[in-house]
Design a protein around this motif. Structure first.
Motif, short mmCIF file in Angstrom:
data_model
loop_
_atom_site.label_atom_id
_atom_site.label_comp_id
_atom_site.label_asym_id
_atom_site.label_seq_id
_atom_site.Cartn_x
_atom_site.Cartn_y
_atom_site.Cartn_z
N LYS A 359 5.24 13.51 0.42
CA LYS A 359 5.64 12.17 -0.07
C LYS A 359 4.76 11.07 0.54
O LYS A 359 4.37 10.13 -0.14
N THR A 360 4.44 11.22 1.82
CA THR A 360 3.58 10.22 2.48
C THR A 360 2.18 10.25 1.88
O THR A 360 1.56 9.20 1.65
N THR A 361 1.68 11.45 1.64
CA THR A 361 0.35 11.60 1.02
C THR A 361 0.29 10.89 -0.32
O THR A 361 -0.69 10.21 -0.65
N ILE A 362 1.37 11.02 -1.08
CA ILE A 362 1.44 10.38 -2.40
C ILE A 362 1.44 8.86 -2.26
O ILE A 362 0.77 8.15 -3.03
N MET A 363 2.22 8.35 -1.31
CA MET A 363 2.28 6.89 -1.14
C MET A 363 0.91 6.31 -0.83
O MET A 363 0.53 5.27 -1.35
N LYS A 364 0.17 6.96 0.04
CA LYS A 364 -1.18 6.48 0.36
C LYS A 364 -2.05 6.43 -0.89
O LYS A 364 -2.78 5.46 -1.12
N ALA A 365 -1.96 7.48 -1.70
CA ALA A 365 -2.76 7.53 -2.93
C ALA A 365 -2.34 6.44 -3.91
O ALA A 365 -3.19 5.81 -4.56
N ILE A 366 -1.04 6.20 -4.01
CA ILE A 366 -0.53 5.19 -4.95
C ILE A 366 -1.07 3.81 -4.60
O ILE A 366 -1.53 3.05 -5.48
N PHE A 367 -1.05 3.45 -3.32
CA PHE A 367 -1.55 2.13 -2.93
C PHE A 367 -3.04 2.00 -3.15
O PHE A 367 -3.53 0.96 -3.60
N GLU A 368 -3.77 3.05 -2.84
CA GLU A 368 -5.22 2.99 -3.02
C GLU A 368 -5.56 2.91 -4.51
O GLU A 368 -6.48 2.18 -4.92
N LEU A 369 -4.82 3.65 -5.34
CA LEU A 369 -5.03 3.60 -6.79
C LEU A 369 -4.75 2.20 -7.32
O LEU A 369 -5.54 1.65 -8.11
N TYR A 370 -3.65 1.61 -6.91
CA TYR A 370 -3.28 0.26 -7.35
C TYR A 370 -4.35 -0.75 -6.95
O TYR A 370 -4.73 -1.63 -7.73
N ARG A 371 -4.83 -0.61 -5.70
CA ARG A 371 -5.86 -1.54 -5.21
C ARG A 371 -7.16 -1.39 -6.00
O ARG A 371 -7.78 -2.37 -6.40
N GLU A 372 -7.55 -0.12 -6.25
CA GLU A 372 -8.82 0.15 -6.91
C GLU A 372 -8.80 -0.31 -8.37
O GLU A 372 -9.73 -0.97 -8.84
N ILE A 373 -7.72 0.02 -9.10
CA ILE A 373 -7.64 -0.35 -10.52
C ILE A 373 -7.61 -1.86 -10.69
O ILE A 373 -8.22 -2.41 -11.62
#
Length: 734
Positions: A359-373
């Protein structure tokens, strides 16, 4: 404190040194008269006073009732328990009063004319017949109306405060009541004193009921029965977590709370009145308090709105996910890929999974994806995104894992502890565009409704949590209802990423979820140990294990127990373990609070929210310093946040070598000890044990009776809650 008992002091208020929003004042007072010879030394001196006041001015003469005390910091001061404003009786003081600026258009010249003609009873003469003012040369009809209306209001407010005190309210309560109702105060009290419970959060049913009974309200008064029904339903919800009740369940409680047998027709009349006023909502045979029904329907309406919002366009999301894998040097499985993709596509998403599923791994990816897009700088990301959790420790852990600031939901919504209201609400929404909440299983119905009210309808919301953990301490089971409705976007994380690390602990947790007790997992490796012993030997075994962790960080070692009482309960364990971890020492100061000795370096847990100090229910800290003179203070270190406690909030914490499993939610510890005995039987059920075990990361010790564990794992019915969110999502709001 040394103190002299006196009847009163009389004199003039000079000025405030301090004044709080709820009417508490520290000020200076010039003493003109005292009630005892022993206090004559205070005559014609200016003293310090404290107390709760509606209003004070430097014109009137006041009589303060109370006592002198020696304050540990501020020295000798008069502690006011009640007070009286004396009308000016001498002509000069009446002139001074009328020309004080309180009365528009009345200067000193006009005031002297009024007093010369109307005499020493000027104020009563005006109040009895304001037209007497027209006898004064130069007094206009407007002067007359303004003076009379101001004087009347001035008298009314003061008289109301006095009457509230006579009824039985403290000065502090009187201030709260008058400030809420103003000129309608006495009307409300005479019509329905129990209305105060509904309007003023800090006034409880028991407090108002005791005052009402002392003032001769009949025990079977209809308003009393009505108030008891709402009180009972709220108390039951806090105890059992249900959102609604059936009528037959309430009747025994009504008789018990009111200490009488209430006639059935009176109960029916009270229910009819409550439903007419919409304080009670009845749907079929389900009884809801208004606030609960509105909270559930608000949640359902907002979720339906979010679920009917069009998805974002794909925007080559798969390419972004590949970049994330390169950036984090990880390969996401299909469940994780779907969760990351839906975090961008969907307006509302739930991500759920047990320990070790990433779940923590996913949260990190979600924030980075949101920032990048969205091409956001780190500063802009923080500006647009809110990371939230129900507890302080969960928020801190979330921040450490993501390297982004996180807050409790209460702090985000700017909870005001005095009013028990959120300052971020439907009328003052947060500008955040993306909200992600961790440990979502802990969010109760009222808190989730408040959160939804405080954020924009256009905000993206993601809930992350383990649906198999304990539900919220407060009423409801929001995460479970949303998932079980099958009306929301849910991504399940099933693959274990921590299979190798702590595999026995995680495997035990997953077996327990399935209702299996896997004894073959015990004592195979160092990570999972079961120590079998009798009920009488459990505490000794806990001490033996704990002794090997004396030098371990207080944050990484924790004993979790289901109950506070009994020989193996939390309270007894705390006293025993304290002697190991923090033995008595002449160098360490001690203080006794409610018959419990606390000493410097004790491990403690916060029991209430203190948002002004950034410390919340469930936070764990260490007593850094105790001062006993000139004043009693305790300084507690919560992960670098040093919070000062004074006697007024000493009961806001307790020892934490052992804590309840409920209090451990949102936390993780390297080493956990869990006592298991049949004496805990009424508290042993599957979700409780599952939650306790999933708090542990590296080493877990189960101590006691294997049959107690089997009993808990087999019991999957002890925490079933009656709620309506799932039903409303499936069938609509009727």
């Amino acid at each position: 404190m040394n103190q002299d008992k006196i009847e009163f002091i009389k004199g003039q208020y000079k000025k405030n040194i301090f004044q709080s929003e709820n009417g508490y004042v520290i000020g200076l007072f010039k003493v003109k008269e005292v009630s005892a010879e022993s206090l004559e030394r205070y005559l014609n001196t200016t003293i310090t006073f404290t107390g709760y006041f509606h209003e004070l001015n430097d014109i009137d003469t006041y009589k303060f009732y109370g006592k002198f005390v020696n304050h540990e910091r501020y020295g000798r001061q008069f502690q006011v328990e009640n007070y009286e404003r004396l009308k000016p009786v001498e002509k000069d003081s009446i002139v001074e009063f009328l020309s004080s600026g309180l009365f528009k258009g009345i200067g000193e010249a006009k005031a002297k004319k009024i007093v010369n003609i109307l005499g020493k009873n000027t104020l009563d003469t005006i109040l009895n017949n304001p037209n007497n003012l027209l006898l004064i040369p130069g007094i206009t009809s407007k002067n007359k109306d303004d003076l009379y209306n101001t004087l009347k209001e001035y008298e009314k407010s003061y008289d109301t405060i006095i009457k509230l005190g006579n009824i039985g309210f403290t000065p502090k309560e009187s201030m709260l009541i008058y400030n809420f109702y103003k000129e309608k105060t006495l009307e409300i009290l005479n019509t329905n004193i129990y209305q105060l419970i509904k309007d003023i959060d800090t006034l409880s049913f028991n407090r108002i009921d005791s005052i009402a009974l002392k003032n001769s309200i009949p025990k079977d008064d209809l308003t009393r029965i009505e108030a008891s029904i709402i009180y009972i339903m709220n108390e039951l919800s806090n105890s059992y977590g249900h959102s609604y009740y059936y009528k037959h369940e309430l009747i025994p409680y009504i008789n018990k709370v009111l200490s009488i047998t209430v006639e059935q027709d009176l109960i029916e009349e009270a229910i009819t009145k409550l439903t007419t006023n919409q304080d009670l909502i009845i749907k079929e045979d389900r009884y809801y308090v208004k606030e609960m029904y509105e909270a559930e329907t608000y949640i359902v309406n907002r979720i339906n709105l979010l679920m009917h919002t069009q998805d974002n366009k794909d925007n080559n999301i798969n390419d972004y996910i590949k970049k994330l894998e390169e950036y984090f040097q990880i390969n996401y499985n299909k469940d994780q890929e779907l969760a990351i993709k839906n975090s961008y596509l969907k307006k509302f998403l739930i991500i759920t999974g047990g320990p070790g599923t990433g779940k923590t791994t996913i949260m990190k990816a979600i924030f980075e994806l949101y920032r990048e897009i969205n091409k956001l700088t780190p500063e802009k990301l923080i500006e647009k995104v809110a990371l939230l959790a129900p507890t302080g420790r969960a928020a801190k852990r979330m921040s450490e894992q993501t390297n982004l600031p996180a807050a409790t939901i209460h702090r985000f919504l700017k909870w005001n502890k005095d009013t028990n209201k959120f300052q971020i609400n439907e009328y003052n929404k947060s500008p955040k565009e993306f909200i992600i909440i961790d440990e979502a299983s802990m969010i109760d119905t009222y808190l989730f409704a408040s959160l939804l009210k405080g954020i924009s309808v256009n905000a993206k919301i993601i809930l992350v949590g383990d649906v198999d953990q304990l539900p919220s301490v407060g009423p409801g089971q929001v995460l479970s209802d949303l998932i079980e409705s099958a009306k929301t976007n849910v991504c399940w994380l099933n693959e274990l990423y921590r299979q190798k690390e702590n595999s026995n602990i995680i495997n035990l947790a997953y077996d327990i979820k399935k209702g299996i007790t896997s004894q073959e997992l015990f004592n195979v490796d160092e990570d999972l140990t079961f120590i079998k012993c009798s009920n009488n030997d459990v505490l000794t075994k806990i001490e033996e294990v704990a002794e090997t962790y004396i030098d371990y960080s207080y944050k990484n070692f924790q004993i979790l127990a289901p109950m506070y009482k009994t020989i193996n309960g939390i309270d007894n364990i705390n006293e025993s373990i304290e002697s190991l971890f923090n033995p008595k020492n002449k160098q360490k100061k001690e203080i006794t609070i409610s018959n419990i000795i606390y000493r410097e370096n004790d491990k403690v847990i916060q029991l209430t929210n203190m948002p002004d100090d950034n410390v919340y229910n469930g936070d764990i800290g260490i007593i850094e310093k105790i001062t006993l003179s000139p004043k009693k203070e305790i300084y507690i270190d919560f992960d670098g946040n040093i919070v000062k406690y004074t006697p007024s909030n000493f009961l806001n914490f307790k020892k934490a070598y052992a804590i309840s499993i409920h209090k451990s939610q949102g936390s993780e510890f390297d080493v956990v000890i869990i006592p298991l005995v049949k004496n805990f039987q009424k508290m042993l059920y599957r979700k409780l044990i599952y939650t306790a075990i999933t708090r542990c990361k590296k080493k877990l010790y189960l101590i006691g009776d294997i049959n107690a564990l089997k009993l808990a794992v087999a019991n999957d019915d002890s925490n079933i809650r009656r709620t309506s969110i799932k039903k409303m999502l499936l069938e609509g709001i009727k």
